[in-house]
Scaffold this motif. Structure first.
Motif, PDB file in Angstrom:
ATOM      1  N   LEU A   1       0.855  -1.183   0.059  1.00 16.32           N
ATOM      2  CA  LEU A   1      -0.063   0.044   0.030  1.00 16.32           C
ATOM      3  C   LEU A   1       0.957   1.363  -0.110  1.00 16.32           C
ATOM      4  O   LEU A   1       0.554   2.334  -0.767  1.00 16.32           O
ATOM      5  N   ILE A   2       1.756   1.260   0.899  1.00 11.11           N
ATOM      6  CA  ILE A   2       3.023   2.548   0.634  1.00 11.11           C
ATOM      7  C   ILE A   2       3.381   2.507  -0.623  1.00 11.11           C
ATOM      8  O   ILE A   2       3.514   3.731  -1.190  1.00 11.11           O
ATOM      9  N   CYS A   3       4.049   1.680  -1.204  1.00  9.90           N
ATOM     10  CA  CYS A   3       4.425   1.777  -2.529  1.00  9.90           C
ATOM     11  C   CYS A   3       3.579   2.300  -3.573  1.00  9.90           C
ATOM     12  O   CYS A   3       3.688   3.251  -4.342  1.00  9.90           O
ATOM     13  N   MET A   4       2.281   1.854  -3.619  1.00  8.00           N
ATOM     14  CA  MET A   4       1.250   2.346  -4.340  1.00  8.00           C
ATOM     15  C   MET A   4       0.857   3.890  -4.156  1.00  8.00           C
ATOM     16  O   MET A   4       0.647   4.705  -4.835  1.00  8.00           O
ATOM     17  N   VAL A   5       0.738   4.361  -2.818  1.00  9.35           N
ATOM     18  CA  VAL A   5       0.651   5.595  -2.410  1.00  9.35           C
ATOM     19  C   VAL A   5       1.597   6.729  -3.257  1.00  9.35           C
ATOM     20  O   VAL A   5       1.520   7.687  -3.765  1.00  9.35           O
ATOM     21  N   LEU A   6       2.750   6.191  -2.886  1.00 10.84           N
ATOM     22  CA  LEU A   6       4.150   6.558  -3.577  1.00 10.84           C
ATOM     23  C   LEU A   6       3.995   6.954  -5.119  1.00 10.84           C
ATOM     24  O   LEU A   6       4.181   8.098  -5.613  1.00 10.84           O
ATOM     25  N   VAL A   7       3.373   5.994  -5.817  1.00 13.19           N
ATOM     26  CA  VAL A   7       3.325   6.326  -7.162  1.00 13.19           C
ATOM     27  C   VAL A   7       2.226   7.190  -7.476  1.00 13.19           C
ATOM     28  O   VAL A   7       2.415   7.819  -8.473  1.00 13.19           O
ATOM     29  N   PHE A   8       1.240   7.070  -6.734  1.00 14.52           N
ATOM     30  CA  PHE A   8       0.072   8.114  -7.142  1.00 14.52           C
ATOM     31  C   PHE A   8       0.319   9.449  -6.675  1.00 14.52           C
ATOM     32  O   PHE A   8      -0.112  10.444  -7.323  1.00 14.52           O
ATOM     33  N   LEU A   9       1.093   9.723  -5.508  1.00 19.83           N
ATOM     34  CA  LEU A   9       1.521  11.008  -5.292  1.00 19.83           C
ATOM     35  C   LEU A   9       2.725  11.891  -6.055  1.00 19.83           C
ATOM     36  O   LEU A   9       2.831  12.783  -5.975  1.00 19.83           O
ATOM     37  N   ALA A  10       3.405  10.805  -6.739  1.00 20.71           N
ATOM     38  CA  ALA A  10       4.643  11.388  -7.464  1.00 20.71           C
ATOM     39  C   ALA A  10       4.001  12.622  -8.516  1.00 20.71           C
ATOM     40  O   ALA A  10       2.908  12.277  -9.023  1.00 20.71           O
ATOM     41  N   GLY A  11       4.841  13.678  -8.437  1.00 19.28           N
ATOM     42  CA  GLY A  11       4.245  14.731  -9.414  1.00 19.28           C
ATOM     43  C   GLY A  11       3.274  15.480  -9.214  1.00 19.28           C
ATOM     44  O   GLY A  11       2.848  16.195  -9.778  1.00 19.28           O
ATOM     45  N   THR A  12       2.670  15.446  -7.859  1.00 19.72           N
ATOM     46  CA  THR A  12       1.551  16.147  -7.339  1.00 19.72           C
ATOM     47  C   THR A  12       2.052  17.456  -6.586  1.00 19.72           C
ATOM     48  O   THR A  12       1.369  18.331  -6.122  1.00 19.72           O
ATOM     49  N   PHE A  13       3.211  17.419  -6.118  1.00 19.07           N
ATOM     50  CA  PHE A  13       3.508  18.633  -5.329  1.00 19.07           C
ATOM     51  C   PHE A  13       4.881  19.135  -5.826  1.00 19.07           C
ATOM     52  O   PHE A  13       5.871  18.675  -6.319  1.00 19.07           O
ATOM     53  N   ASP A  14       4.694  20.375  -6.073  1.00 18.01           N
ATOM     54  CA  ASP A  14       5.830  21.219  -6.572  1.00 18.01           C
ATOM     55  C   ASP A  14       7.189  21.358  -5.717  1.00 18.01           C
ATOM     56  O   ASP A  14       6.956  21.353  -4.515  1.00 18.01           O
ATOM     57  N   ARG A  15       8.393  21.065  -6.492  1.00 17.55           N
ATOM     58  CA  ARG A  15       9.701  21.011  -5.674  1.00 17.55           C
ATOM     59  C   ARG A  15       9.699  20.321  -4.614  1.00 17.55           C
ATOM     60  O   ARG A  15      10.262  20.562  -3.501  1.00 17.55           O
TER      61      ARG A  15
END
Length: 322
Positions: free
Chosen positions: A21-35
């Motif tokens: 679950l942690i791995c999947m959350v990381l993939v989904f959150l990638a590219g959603t926060f500037d810098r």
């Protein structure tokens, strides 16, 4: 009462499911926060345009006409749209920035996202349709990526959902092996979906990288590279998912969830039915006389039998006539 052995039995698959679950959350959150370097470093492809070289069409005499048109389109895009130095592509968005302003200008995340270089770079702004002057390998690679982007998104969403369901259903496995039985199905679906997502994403982005480099790297200095971090996270999550499914299956056969101290358990009933060994049970003693539950001797002993005889020892139970 929960059996401690049962808790230990499902601890490994439960923790592995949480890791997935942690791995999947990381993939989904990638590219959603500037810098945000920690999350935004999980890109599938990075396009480096710092060495972009453009030559005006006037200086391309004798050159291939398609290369001339593409060069003119890139030059016009750089002047009008302001092409960035770097572009990073994620599952649901992309980021673009210049210089050291790393992972800036990230787009809003959305479902079924795909990075369209023709639109983003303004290659269709010329009077000539982009499909007519872009190489076939470039068009085919982008089309494959576009067609597979939905499948990749669906597979990752399915794996994320299956991981959540596995953890929720896995709580019931603490109390019963039936809980492990149903959790095994959820974990198996999680493993299949995540492995399929990892395989599909790896293959598709390799094709896209090859299409971009074949067309843009040699003539224009635009270099594309795969992101190692996101693929590592995806494949490590796949390994965790496969291991979790195996251990959930193993927990179906091991460690009953019912405590032996539960009054309703078979073990407890069997324990109560068995007599505890080495317990003291009082028995009657001959010198105390027979009790209510003891029978009298078979032979009849008269009073004379107890009378001591001269020269003989006193034997109260000696048969007569001996």
């Amino acid at each position: 009462m929960v059996n401690p052995g049962r808790v230990c039995c499902i601890a490994a698959p439960f923790l592995l499911s949480i890791a997935v679950l942690i791995c999947m959350v990381l993939v989904f959150l990638a590219g959603t926060f500037d810098r945000n370097k920690t999350l935004d470093d999980l890109y599938f492809i990075k396009i480096d345009m710092t060495n972009l070289t453009l030559t005006s069409s006037a200086n391309l005499a004798g050159a291939n006409s398609n290369i001339t048109i593409l060069g003119g389109a890139l030059e016009a895009a750089k002047q009008s749209l302001g092409l960035k130095d770097y572009y990073t592509i994620y599952l649901r968005s992309y980021c673009s920035w210049n210089g050291n302003d790393v992972y800036a200008n990230c787009t809003d995340p959305k479902a079924y996202f795909w990075f369209n270089p023709i639109k983003v770079w303004g290659l269709n702004s010329t009077s000539v349709p982009a499909d007519s002057y872009l190489p076939k390998s470039f068009i085919d690679g982008v089309n494959v990526y576009h067609s597979a982007s939905k499948a990749i998104f669906y597979l990752y969403v399915g794996a994320l959902s299956a991981a959540c369901v596995t953890i929720l259903v896995g709580i019931s496995a603490i109390f019963s092996r039936w809980g492990s039985f149903f959790t095994t199905f959820c974990a198996s679906a999680m493993a299949l979906l995540l492995v399929a997502a990892s395989v599909t994403a790896t293959a598709v982005y390799i094709v896209l990288k090859a299409a971009l480099n074949d067309t843009l790297k040699k003539d224009y200095g635009i270099k594309s590279t795969l992101g190692g971090s996101v693929f590592s996270v995806s494949w490590i999550g796949s390994a965790f998912a496969v291991a979790a499914a195996f251990f959930w299956l193993l927990s179906v056969c091991c460690c009953s969830g019912r405590s032996p101290y539960n009054p309703g358990s078979k073990e407890a009933r069997r324990t109560r039915a068995e007599k505890t060994p080495y317990t003291y049970e009082r028995v009657g003693s001959p010198y105390m006389g027979p009790s209510d539950h003891q029978s009298v001797p078979l032979n009849t002993l008269g009073p004379q039998s107890y009378a001591p005889q001269r020269g003989a020892a006193y034997e109260p139970f000696r048969p007569q006539g001996v």
